[in-house]
Enzyme design. Sequence first.
Site, short mmCIF file in Angstrom:
data_model
loop_
_atom_site.label_atom_id
_atom_site.label_comp_id
_atom_site.label_asym_id
_atom_site.label_seq_id
_atom_site.Cartn_x
_atom_site.Cartn_y
_atom_site.Cartn_z
N GLU A 149 0.83 -1.21 0.00
CA GLU A 149 0.00 0.00 0.00
C GLU A 149 0.86 1.26 0.00
O GLU A 149 0.52 2.26 -0.65
CB GLU A 149 -0.95 0.00 1.21
CG GLU A 149 -1.90 -1.18 1.27
CD GLU A 149 -2.78 -1.33 0.02
OE1 GLU A 149 -3.19 -2.46 -0.28
OE2 GLU A 149 -3.01 -0.31 -0.67
N HIS A 184 1.64 2.15 -3.37
CA HIS A 184 0.59 2.92 -4.05
C HIS A 184 0.67 4.40 -3.67
O HIS A 184 0.62 5.27 -4.53
CB HIS A 184 -0.79 2.40 -3.63
CG HIS A 184 -1.20 1.15 -4.31
ND1 HIS A 184 -1.08 0.96 -5.67
CD2 HIS A 184 -1.72 -0.01 -3.83
CE1 HIS A 184 -1.54 -0.24 -6.00
NE2 HIS A 184 -1.92 -0.86 -4.91
N HIS A 231 -0.59 -1.22 -9.77
CA HIS A 231 -0.50 -2.67 -9.63
C HIS A 231 0.35 -3.22 -10.77
O HIS A 231 0.33 -2.69 -11.86
CB HIS A 231 -1.89 -3.30 -9.69
CG HIS A 231 -2.56 -3.26 -8.35
ND1 HIS A 231 -3.93 -3.20 -8.20
CD2 HIS A 231 -2.05 -3.22 -7.11
CE1 HIS A 231 -4.24 -3.16 -6.93
NE2 HIS A 231 -3.13 -3.17 -6.23
#
Lengths: 152, 410
Positions: free
Chosen positions: B126, B129, B135
Amino acid sequence: KIFHSRDHSDVEIAPSHQAELITDRDTAEQFLLKYGFLKPVNSEKAQSSSTDMPTDAAISLEDTVAFVQEGPSSSRSGTPENSSEISDFSEALREFQRLSGLPVTGLLDDATRTSMNKPRCGVPDKEEKLIETLESSLIEKRHLAAPVRKIR
Amino acid sequence: RKRAAGKWGHMAFSKSVLTWRLIGEGYSTQLSVDEQRYVFRLAFRMWSEVSPLEFEENLYSPLEEIDIRLGFGTGRHLGCVQRFDGAGREFAHAWFLGDIHFDDDEHFTVPNTGDGISLLKVAVHEIGHVLGLPHVYRTGSIMQPSYRPQDSTFELDWLDRKAVQYLYGGCKGRFSTVFDWVRKERTQYGEVVVRFSTYFMRDDWYWLYENRNNRTRYGDPVSVRVGWHGIPPAGVDAYVHVWTRRTDAAYFFKGVKYWRYDNENDQAFSEDPDGQHYPRLISEGFPGVPAPIDTAYYDRRDAHIYFFRGSMVYRFDVRANQLAAGSPRKITELFPPIARGDHPVSNLDAAYFSYTHNALFLLKGTSYWRVVGNRDHRLKASLPHNGLLPRREVDQQWFDICDVHVSTLK
């Protein structure tokens, strides 16, 4: 917790907290829509569908709540209405299978369902364009809308 | 403040020190707060070890000033627009350049627990991100969308490192010294083998560089005080390994003194086998050599130590224990540039003879110059002796030597 209830009620997860499994076309469609393999139908109208991830803290909760209420169009959740939707769905499925290293069948087979039900991250896999459209629409909205109050 | 215009995978924070906090109303009900903060600190550190970013846990500033906020929740949570779905399937999500939410209906576990979903692995994913990475469906990447149960020793692989460095750039910086530490070991059959490891030192921390893997050791940097006992804990000027048929001695230099290192016992000598007490003044051990020095190295070809200070280089004859005739000379004379004007001229950071490359490198700032060696001469006889080949960037040769925030230094 140091002590658990004698009936283990606090340890076993109540059914209501179990994630809904992908079992049929409907739930598969939701999955593909959420993770960006399927584009919302009538993307202009649904430009700000609930699957869009706001891009930064400057977006107020009010904006996002408004978007959620609009949500994806219901036509996506009923039976397919025309062949283009069917092809979209199987094409999206095919792409998901390809990326996941599964046999590319375009069918919602067991292996695909199992892969969809794996624990995973909630960030969409494919959202490049969504972000761009989202940003531009939001910026326009900002200029048109009343001043935004920052609520976190 | 935090955004750069661009597309997914191209947006990044515009500052290099980022603050994070596990928010109070977002503690997990499954792990202690210390465990949660420990795992997040480790997760941020793992990204810091491969990028120029540094992460600092900030428990005090107003929440809106915190760059990355983490929290746990179930169902509708933390004012987030995206509900969690309960146990199974979605276990966390992250917002661009901002927050990370974990589904507390999942069974998160701390490293080395074996079962459950590794909070460390999910946190690293995470954070990727938040830093701007999308992804990736590549086996071995931490950015795969689905959770892959794996042993707890997962690390950021080469392409994940390149992806974050594509957004934030490579790790650059000056070094105090660079050296290959050579030591003799006995195999289980009693044979004596010679091994070496490459070390980069910067102020009070160091990295072991794994040449065969083109990266630093997982988990580095480490504090010099922890890894090298008895030498100055920061700012070493030079490391010299005098290795002849009769002598095998390693020295650390700092300021006007030098220390001899006991490879067998992995600590500095207070008194060496010859009865010398350390630390010693450089002027005593190496008469004629000024102090402090910028750097130094031992050349096995002529059994001389080359001490560098300012724009001069002092050749010291180890056998005669005196400066060689003609010393000192200008660095530009003894190590002439091959490309006009492409020369460090003075104030070197490190002179490093690499056994991996069988070559001498002169480092200054973020650049290095390789010195012409015998093999180069065989290929092109016209090259000047000890000539300097055109400069290159250190981070193009030795990868991922990255700082971490001082608060996370071991």
